[in-house]
Write a protein that holds these residues in place. Structure first.
Motif, PDB file in Angstrom:
ATOM      1  N   LEU A 124     -13.160  -1.913 -11.367  1.00 57.71           N
ATOM      2  CA  LEU A 124     -12.166  -2.908 -10.982  1.00 57.71           C
ATOM      3  C   LEU A 124     -12.032  -2.971  -9.466  1.00 57.71           C
ATOM      4  N   VAL A 130     -12.729  -6.194  -7.123  1.00 63.97           N
ATOM      5  CA  VAL A 130     -11.755  -6.758  -6.192  1.00 63.97           C
ATOM      6  C   VAL A 130     -12.346  -6.803  -4.794  1.00 63.97           C
ATOM      7  N   LYS A 175      -2.856   0.502  -9.457  1.00 61.94           N
ATOM      8  CA  LYS A 175      -4.133  -0.026  -9.026  1.00 61.94           C
ATOM      9  C   LYS A 175      -4.461  -1.351  -9.703  1.00 61.94           C
ATOM     10  N   VAL A 176      -4.213  -1.378 -11.021  1.00 57.21           N
ATOM     11  CA  VAL A 176      -4.592  -2.576 -11.771  1.00 57.21           C
ATOM     12  C   VAL A 176      -3.700  -3.750 -11.391  1.00 57.21           C
ATOM     13  N   GLY A 230      -4.935  -4.898  -8.019  1.00 60.28           N
ATOM     14  CA  GLY A 230      -6.272  -5.485  -8.069  1.00 60.28           C
ATOM     15  C   GLY A 230      -6.295  -6.832  -8.754  1.00 60.28           C
ATOM     16  N   LEU A 231      -5.690  -6.897  -9.934  1.00 59.58           N
ATOM     17  CA  LEU A 231      -5.750  -8.165 -10.668  1.00 59.58           C
ATOM     18  C   LEU A 231      -4.955  -9.245  -9.954  1.00 59.58           C
ATOM     19  N   ALA A 234      -4.519  -9.431  -6.795  1.00 63.06           N
ATOM     20  CA  ALA A 234      -5.309  -9.870  -5.640  1.00 63.06           C
ATOM     21  C   ALA A 234      -6.363 -10.872  -6.081  1.00 63.06           C
TER      22      ALA A 234
END
Lengths: 115, 518, 174, 95, 119, 83, 157, 86, 130
Positions: D78, D82, G133-134, G137-138, G140
């Motif tokens: 992930l 990103v 983090k997820v 990240g998602l 973003a």
């Protein structure tokens, strides 16, 4: 461990050290033979100029063989092969996937058929 | 010190990963600091790998169980198969790890002076570290699903890096092709893992190899794995993504992608020799013959296509395709030969050629990058007479081309002669075609060398300068390695290649290391 | 002002969290760790959403309004909804429709009020809010069976489409 | 392009039939639906997960403990994606 | 036979996705095809872990009538599927970002026109 | 007995949604069909007793996949344009 | 009338805290109920996507910078890998908190039980790290893709 | 009790199939989203019914996720159709 | 026993309305009328179905008042609230988008929105001319 061990290739061996020695000896021989050549050769005189049956010599840049044109004759000779192989490389992503699938079928045929 | 060696398999992954996570933060502070940090981390990792390699050559297969109460407690007492993820490192793994880390280090050195004004460099270094992590993980792991995860890391990071020059449509196109094809391949790998898991309820390679029975499903899984991994390794006719990707990426990325391709090849070897290798070698002969055929096709297509390219990078990329064919032929010959004694020789040649290929092709790509850096030009027809302006680059290109074409006394010859000798015993025609292709490759590169570096200076290239020191150092590292490997091939073979070959030809050791008790 | 929004959002989040984690322990229905983490998470959410959750409808903090809202939900709203569904059932079976889009001015000021009204209208007989004028709070309503008497004069009479809802909502939300 | 389509169709059909063959219980080739054969590894986790990790959810204990390294890889994927998206769309990300 | 419907659905999903990748020209459609393949593989993994009559391997408030041995679904395939889903999202995002940039450069989404790199 | 019927119907619907998603020429419609496929797939995971996976598929498929697909369709173009 | 309807904006802003708290609940209860770091993170990121849709990417991009998100993401990833490092006295990824009397150290009894938040060892902490983090990240990804829709034509030559 | 819940869920599945037909044939995009929206609601209900049938209270969480998030898709497509910036 | 009958009745009502909604979705002629069916009926039907589950959960809670049995009714309740809030909003968003994208109601008797939009457009056009 001896860093100069030769490689055993099954039916022979390969040792770069020997090769280098032979190469140097060969160089020496060439140098000696070269020294026996004519002494009246002079640079930058009319001797070194190319002579094209009396035609005007073009300047250096046009004489230069471009990198893209190397082995023009070779490609010309194998034109049939090159046409075929070039048409294989279509640059189409779908074809890349298709080749993958086809190869998978081939692998299936090999593995399921033979084994 | 002792505990560092004990935990070094985990640290080999964890340290670059940690650095990758920290790099985006660090690059806000200072550019130079970031470059230096990445370099130091990679150097430290390389050192760690060397330590680990020494340990493995001395004490045999090394395993590391994640999350267990002991690093070597592979499975709890009541179980016959391991539950947790295990890193299992034998000679082949550490051999590949050394390749990957060397290449990553060289790429970093190179890119620290190759890129000057581009934006997005913080992500670039992060991704470079992540590619390294992916490759190293693929090579260290002893768990099939873990292998898939690292495969995905490698391909995603490589894809993003290939598209680094986002203003070039070609780079984007190449990256898109690469990601499409590699994600489809990875999905098939996952499918195969599902098949194997469904049958044996295990994910560990050793456990699977122990219980594999060559049922119909096993064959299907073998096909899926083999097709996907050979495609990732760039074997004809599935090689077409490879010149695109190699040719359009920044050169420092390209050599990382070359190493990633070799990691996929490692996957092929692991599947053929270890996962499906136990006691049933005769059945693999068909696969071996197929691989030999495909390898020949690869060599032939790669070399002949390299002849007609107009772009410098694409020419080298097709040469790289051809080089891959040699390794595949080596592996295929070993499979097809079965228990005959030239199998080992072929395997030696193939495995040794992996390292040589990475070095040679890597050097050529770095030189191509230097030319692009200096002239902003990659079309062969617009280049010429560079030797006067770029002396060092010329020398490096000469070394690279002689090595890649297999001229003695450079390293390419040492591995190719092993392959020629062994394939000659399998079938002389194969070896003859391979030799002819090699000669053709030499001819091509000599001519290209002549037209690029010798000859008159072209008017638009008058103000070309030699490239900065960082790039020269990177090239020099590879060139030195090439010469060392060429002059002392026997030594290199004995120290690092022979353990790798031994690991490949004795799958039982690999299995027993896991299943033979704690 | 920001502090108040923060506090309100945190409390609402905390109550939601408690609803989600009932039956976890001995402190009546919750365990101590759940409550501690609930407070922490609620503070985080309050911090994130403090500028989003409540803009200026602080009058909704009055419990009497909640009570009225509950009565409204169970009483007139539910009955209207039941009627609505029987009506739709009738129309599904017979296929008799006479659709049209009418504009009404309910005269509600706040965002929350107009939202509640629009959603109520959507769920009640034969009507569906199609569009809203963001300045004047006029609603455009799709009406499945337009009555002729509603079409006579131009500023339409809201009582045909939203049987007394605006009155309720004014008492709840304004 | 006709021939290409034909080849593609044939390849797809062949591949599909091979894979269908492999999931049909012609000779108990794959585990039949709903009846796992000898699920030793999973049963170990089901019986020991609570004890060893203290988590009630066996899936989480697999994700974060038994196969925690996979999850590290997953998080890395992930992160990579990103970073990649930001790299590719960097002209837009920084305004 | 009838109970293997999920497996057959898996294969059909994969083939449909491959069809989209091989035959469709639009790159976003190809990306959708890859997503479909991904879904198929996820379904395959979950199906492998199913145990007839079992419930999820979560011990919180497990119904009393489920004795634990042999009554719970296998947990490992579910964990694998989770990882696979995350990877799917990551790949999807990356491919779409590439698609956007490709459209900016080539002014088309037709894959037969996005082939400056050939031969 | 009823339960087996469900286990047969949901996969069939999923496959139908996938086929429809590939069939549509309008990318927006295809996205909608893809969302429906993800929804039904999540339902299938739920029936197969994998709530963890179902939640992941719900969070990803219901929103994020659709969101990024629609954003990229917006950034490019909507119709598939095949001749 | 070009902007989003007021109703949608209101409902989105009312829903947002609920979605977020629910996502955090899913993250924190990963070891007890279905869910975990990734699932909860996806839910919260979807809530953020909701805001992007309702208020437009301009308004959100003004509030949230891409650099902040990547900072958060790096912190989450570093937290996760550090938690893995905690156990390195025995092995990498060793669950060193389980079975201690410390923070999450409780061990639930075997079999069906109501579950305790304070169990699970390192697992809840790892869930939190992965969740952070997820989310970052998602979100973003969604934000950048949303911004990319705006500049038609872009800087192409 | 369990059978009743499962039979109800089966009938819900029929409704899903019907709504799915609308999704397929719907001449315009809004028609399709209506279909998707309906499927969404029905799936939520179906999940709740299954949860009750399995007596697994924790399964309801999945339904809540859908209930909270399903309309994001709807709004995204609606926003796209309205045109303008996203 | 009474509780069981209540649950059965609620289930029956809910299923009836949900089926009705789906049929209406197929039968009605245009988007707006379909929205009537798809939103109203399914919301109402879902209320009853979830209500049945809530009643069932409450009954279980009453019969076995152990920790954890309260989760089912409360979570279902939360899901119900979420449905109630989001469904009409979704319907509104669809209707608005449909009207903006040019899908007009079939056989409309009156369309104030269209009039207003055209009026505004002409006004803007005039301003632009000035």
């Amino acid at each position: 461990m001896n860093p100069f061990v030769p490689i055993d290739t099954g039916s022979g061996f390969w040792n770069p050290l020997i090769w280098v020695i032979v190469f140097i000896i060969a160089l020496l021989i060439v140098y000696v033979i070269r020294g026996l050549g004519r002494g009246d050769y002079k640079k930058n005189t009319g001797q070194t100029k190319p002579f094209l049956s009396g035609n005007v010599v073009e300047n250096d840049e046009q004489l230069h063989v471009k990198g893209g044109n190397v082995y023009w004759g070779f490609t010309e000779a194998f034109k049939g092969y090159y046409n075929k192989i070039k048409s294989m490389h279509t640059g189409d992503t779908r074809d890349y996937v298709l080749w993958f699938l086809v190869m998978m079928v081939v692998f299936f045929a090999v593995v399921l058929g033979v084994m | 010190m002792n505990s560092i060696i004990t935990h070094s398999p985990a640290l080999l992954i964890a340290i670059p990963l940690f650095a990758a996570f920290i790099t985006p933060l660090l690059s806000r502070i200072h550019r130079r600091a970031r470059d230096g940090f990445v370099l130091i981390v990679l150097a430290a990792t390389e050192l760690l790998a060397l330590l680990l390699a020494q340990d493995i050559y001395a004490n045999g297969i090394r395993k590391y169980v994640f999350g267990a109460t002991l690093p070597s407690l592979t499975h709890p007492g009541t179980m016959s198969i391991p539950v947790r993820i295990i890193f299992e490192i034998d000679g082949l793994s550490i051999f590949m790890v050394l390749i990957s880390l060397t290449i990553a280090f060289v790429a970093t050195v190179y890119s620290s002076s190759f890129f000057k004004k581009e934006d997005g460099l913080d992500r670039y270094y992060t991704l470079l570290l992540l590619v390294t992590v992916g490759m190293v993980g693929m090579e260290l792991t002893g768990d099939l699903f873990n292998f898939f995860v690292f495969l995905e890391i490698t391909s995603i990071a490589s894809c993003a890096l290939i598209a680094f020059w986002v203003d070039r449509g070609e780079s984007l196109e190449a990256a898109f092709k690469y990601i499409v094809i590699s994600s489809i391949g990875a999905l098939f790998v996952l499918m195969a893992i599902g098949f194997l898991y469904g049958q044996y309820d295990a994910l560990n390679i050793a456990a699977l190899a122990n219980s594999i029975q060559f049922t119909f499903i096993d064959k299907v899984a073998l096909v899926l794995l083999l097709a996907a991994l050979t495609m990732k390794a760039g074997i004809a006719p599935m090689h077409m993504w490879l010149p695109d990707a190699y040719g359009e990426a920044p050169p420092s990325v390209t050599i990382a992608v070359v190493a990633a391709t070799q990691a996929s090849l490692y996957g092929v070897l692991r599947v053929c020799f270890t996962l499906y290798g136990k006691g049933l070698r005769l059945n693999m002969a068909a696969v071996g013959w197929t691989l030999v055929g495909l390898g020949l096709l690869t060599i032939f297509i790669g070399v002949t296509m390299a002849l007609v390219q107009r772009s410098l990078t694409r020419t080298i990329a097709f040469a790289a395709v051809g080089e891959i064919g040699y390794m595949v032929i080596g592996a295929g010959t070993a499979l097809a030969a079965g228990a005959q004694n030239f199998a080992t020789v072929a395997l030696k040649g193939g495995v040794f050629h992996i390292f040589n290929d990475v070095l040679d092709i890597g050097l050529l790509f770095l030189v191509a990058g230097a030319i692009i850096y200096a002239t902003k030009e990659r079309d062969l027809n617009n280049l010429g007479g560079l030797a006067k302006r770029m002396k060092y680059t010329t020398v490096f290109f000469l070394i690279g081309l002689l090595a890649v074409a297999g001229m003695p006394p450079l390293n390419g010859f040492a591995s190719k002669i092993l392959i020629y000798e062994s394939t000659y015993q399998l079938n002389p025609i194969i070896s003859i075609i391979a030799i002819l292709s090699s000669i053709l490759l030499l001819a091509i590169f000599v001519k290209i060398f002549y037209s690029l570096f010798l000859g008159p200076e072209l008017p638009h290239l008058r103000d070309v300068k030699e490239v900065p020191k960082g790039m020269l150092v990177a090239m020099a590292i590879l060139a030195t390695l090439i010469i060392i490997f060429g002059l002392f091939p026997g030594y290199v073979l004995q120290t690092i290649v022979d353990p790798a070959v031994a690991a490949l030809s004795n799958p039982t050791n690999y299995i027993n290391a896991i299943l033979g008790g704690a | 002002m920001v502090m108040k929004a923060f506090a309100v959002t945190s409390v609402v989040s905390f109550v939601t969290y408690l609803l989600l984690t009932t039956g976890s322990g001995d402190l009546w229905m919750w365990s101590a760790s759940e409550i501690i983490f609930g407070i922490i998470l609620a503070l985080i959410v309050g911090f994130i959403a403090r500028k989003i959750f409540i803009k200026n409808s602080y009058r909704m903090l009055n419990p009497i309004r909640w009570f009225r809202g509950l009565v409204y939900l169970i009483g007139p709203f539910f009955i209207a909804m039941a009627k609505a569904n029987l009506d739709v059932a009738y129309r599904v079976i017979t296929g008799k429709i006479r659709p049209g889009i009418v504009k009404i001015s309910p005269g509600l000021k706040t965002d929350l009020g107009i939202t509640m009204l629009a959603n109520s209208i959507t769920l009640t007989p034969g009507t569906l809010s199609v569009d809203i004028n963001n300045e004047t709070n006029d609603l455009y309503i799709h009406w499945i069976n337009v009555k002729d008497e509603a079409l006579k004069k131009k500023p339409r009479d809201p009582s045909y489409v939203c049987n007394g809802f605006p009155k309720w909502i004014r008492r709840i939300a304004e | 392009m006709r021939s290409r389509d034909a080849v593609a169709l044939i390849a797809l059909v062949l591949l599909g039939s091979f894979m269908i063959m492999s999931v049909l219980p012609l000779a108990n080739m794959i585990r039949p639906f709903g009846e796992p054969v000898n699920p030793e590894m999973d049963d170990y986790i089901i019986t020991h997960a609570q004890n060893e990790t203290g988590a009630n959810n066996a899936v989480t204990s697999v994700v974060f403990d038994y196969r925690g390294f996979d999850t590290l890889g997953e998080a890395t994927v992930l992160f990579t994606a990103v970073a990649g998206v930001i790299l590719i769309l960097r002209r837009y990300a920084h305004g | 036979m009838i109970y293997n419907i999920p497996y057959i659905a898996v294969i059909i999903l994969i083939m449909v996705g491959l069809y989209a990748v091989v035959f469709k020209r639009n790159i976003i459609k190809m990306v959708m095809g890859i997503t479909i393949i991904e879904s198929g593989v996820n379904l395959f993994l979950v199906t492998l872990g199913y145990r007839a009559g079992g419930v999820a391997p979560i011990f919180t408030n497990l119904p009393e009538e489920r004795q634990i041995p042999g009554q719970l679904v296998l947990p490992i395939p579910q964990a694998l599927t989770l990882t696979s889903i995350v990877i799917g999202v990551a790949v999807l995002a990356l491919m779409l970002a590439l698609a956007i940039q490709i459209y900016r450069q080539y002014k088309t989404l037709d894959v037969t026109k996005i082939r400056r790199l050939k031969e | 007995m009823m339960f087996e019927v469900l286990q047969i119907v949901v996969p069939i619907l999923t496959v139908a949604a996938a086929i429809v998603a590939v069939y549509f020429r309008d990318l927006l419609s295809a996205t909608i069909a893809l969302a429906a496929m993800s929804l039904l797939l999540s339902m299938e995971f739920y029936i197969l007793q994998a709530p963890d996976v179902a939640i992941a598929e719900a969070g990803v498929g219901a929103c994020l996949t659709t969101a990024i697909l629609i954003f990229s369709i917006k950034a490019t173009k909507r119709m598939e344009d095949e001749k | 009338m070009d902007e989003t309807s007021k109703i949608i904006k209101t409902v989105s802003s009312v829903m947002f805290p609920f979605v977020t708290i629910y996502g955090l609940y899913v993250i924190l209860h990963g070891h007890l109920t279905p869910g975990g770091g990734f699932q909860g993170g996806a839910i919260v990121a979807s809530g953020c996507a909701l805001l992007v849709v309702a208020f437009g990417s301009d308004a959100i991009a003004k509030r949230v910078k891409e650099s902040q998100l990547s900072l958060l993401e790096s912190i989450g990833a570093l937290g996760f890998i550090s938690l893995a490092f905690v156990g390195i006295a025995t092995t990498f990824f060793y669950n060193s908190l389980a079975g201690t009397k410390f923070l999450f150290g409780r061990i639930p009894p075997y079999g069906s039980n109501p579950g305790y938040l304070s169990s699970g060892g390192l697992l809840p902490l790892m869930n939190l790290a992965v969740g952070t983090k997820v989310i970052a990240g998602l979100f973003a990804i969604v934000l950048i893709l949303a911004i990319a829709t705006r500049k038609k034509g872009g800087r192409s030559k | 009790m369990i059978e009743v819940f499962i039979i109800s869920a089966a009938v819900i599945l029929i409704s899903i199939a019907l709504a799915f037909i609308r999704l397929i044939i719907g001449p315009t995009i809004p028609d399709r989203i209506v279909g998707l929206d309906t499927i969404n609601t029905l799936v939520i209900v179906g999940m709740i019914l299954f949860g009750a049938a399995f007596k697994e209270s924790i399964y309801i969480d999945v339904a809540i996720v859908y209930a909270l998030l399903s309309f994001v898709t709807t709004m995204l497509v609606a926003k796209y159709l309205e045109g303008g910036r996203m | 026993m009474v509780v069981t009958i209540i649950i059965y009745t609620m289930l029956a009502i809910g299923i009836f309305f949900n089926l009705l909604g789906s049929i209406g979705l197929l039968r009605f002629p245009d988007v707006y009328t379909r929205l009537h069916a798809g939103t109203k009926c399914t919301t109402f039907g879902s209320m009853f179905l979830t209500g049945a589950v809530i009643v069932y959960g409450l009954k279980e809670w009453y019969l076995h008042p152990v920790a954890g049995s309260s989760i089912m009714p409360l979570h279902v309740f939360i899901a119900l609230i979420a449905i109630l809030v989001t469904n009409p909003t979704g319907a509104h968003a669809i209707a608005r988008a449909a009207h903006k994208s040019g899908v007009l109601p079939v056989n409309a008797v009156v369309d104030d929105l269209k009039e207003d939009t055209t009026k505004e457009k002409t006004k803007k056009a005039k301003e632009a001319k000035k």
